[in-house]
Design an enzyme around this catalytic site. Structure first.
Site, short mmCIF file in Angstrom:
data_model
loop_
_atom_site.label_atom_id
_atom_site.label_comp_id
_atom_site.label_asym_id
_atom_site.label_seq_id
_atom_site.Cartn_x
_atom_site.Cartn_y
_atom_site.Cartn_z
N VAL A 43 0.87 -1.17 0.00
CA VAL A 43 0.00 0.00 0.00
C VAL A 43 0.91 1.22 0.00
O VAL A 43 1.58 1.50 0.99
CB VAL A 43 -0.94 0.01 1.23
CG1 VAL A 43 -1.82 1.26 1.21
CG2 VAL A 43 -1.78 -1.26 1.28
N GLU A 44 0.95 1.91 -1.14
CA GLU A 44 1.83 3.07 -1.28
C GLU A 44 1.15 4.33 -0.78
O GLU A 44 -0.07 4.40 -0.65
CB GLU A 44 2.23 3.23 -2.75
CG GLU A 44 3.07 2.08 -3.25
CD GLU A 44 3.50 2.22 -4.69
OE1 GLU A 44 4.35 1.44 -5.11
OE2 GLU A 44 2.98 3.10 -5.41
N GLU A 55 4.81 -7.84 2.48
CA GLU A 55 5.27 -8.77 3.51
C GLU A 55 4.91 -8.26 4.90
O GLU A 55 4.37 -8.98 5.73
CB GLU A 55 6.78 -8.97 3.40
CG GLU A 55 7.23 -9.55 2.09
CD GLU A 55 7.59 -8.48 1.05
OE1 GLU A 55 6.81 -7.50 0.88
OE2 GLU A 55 8.63 -8.62 0.41
N CYS A 86 12.48 -6.76 0.74
CA CYS A 86 13.46 -5.70 1.02
C CYS A 86 14.13 -5.98 2.37
O CYS A 86 13.71 -6.86 3.12
CB CYS A 86 12.79 -4.33 1.00
SG CYS A 86 11.73 -3.99 2.44
N CYS A 89 11.78 -5.62 5.48
CA CYS A 89 10.88 -6.78 5.62
C CYS A 89 11.65 -8.01 6.13
O CYS A 89 11.13 -8.77 6.94
CB CYS A 89 10.19 -7.09 4.30
SG CYS A 89 8.93 -5.87 3.87
#
Length: 128
Positions: A43-44, A55, A86, A89
């Site tokens: 969710v940006e 994640e 990333c 995460c």
């Protein structure tokens, strides 16, 4: 649970991605020690710093439901094979790892589950 099932749930979750800035949807499905699964998607946010990865979205969903120990997590990005987590995460996963570690499932070039361990993807991860 079969890792193909986890990957399919991650694929389905990616369909709900809110990624208007990167146009890079991702879905995740986390398998907890209880045997229950939880999904999440990225969710940006226009501030970018408030963006949450798929994640962490799935892990937070599990935590809200009283879970604490991750056994496995599947990650799927429709625009990239082997869509790996990333660094942030990876560390969050490490914080909630089961005593046996965590299997991280990515989709390989043939659409099949490819399994890595958290120790492989986060060598010498921070641990209290």
């Amino acid at each position: 649970m079969d890792y193909n099932e986890l990957l399919e749930k991650a694929k389905k979750a990616s369909e709900n991605s809110y990624s208007p800035y990167s146009n890079f949807p991702v879905g995740a499905c986390v398998l907890m020690e209880s045997g229950k699964t939880y999904i999440g998607t990225n969710v940006e946010n226009s501030s970018f710093g408030a963006t949450i990865c798929a994640e962490r979205s799935a892990i937070v969903n599990a935590i809200v439901n009283g879970e604490r120990k991750i056994v496995a997590i599947a990650i799927y990005g429709p625009k990239m094979k082997r869509c790996a987590p990333c660094g942030v995460c990876r560390q969050v996963m490490n914080d909630f790892r089961s005593d046996k570690g965590i299997d991280i499932i990515l989709e390989d070039e043939n659409g099949q589950p490819e399994v890595h361990t958290i120790d492989e993807l986060l060598p010498l991860g921070f641990d209290l």
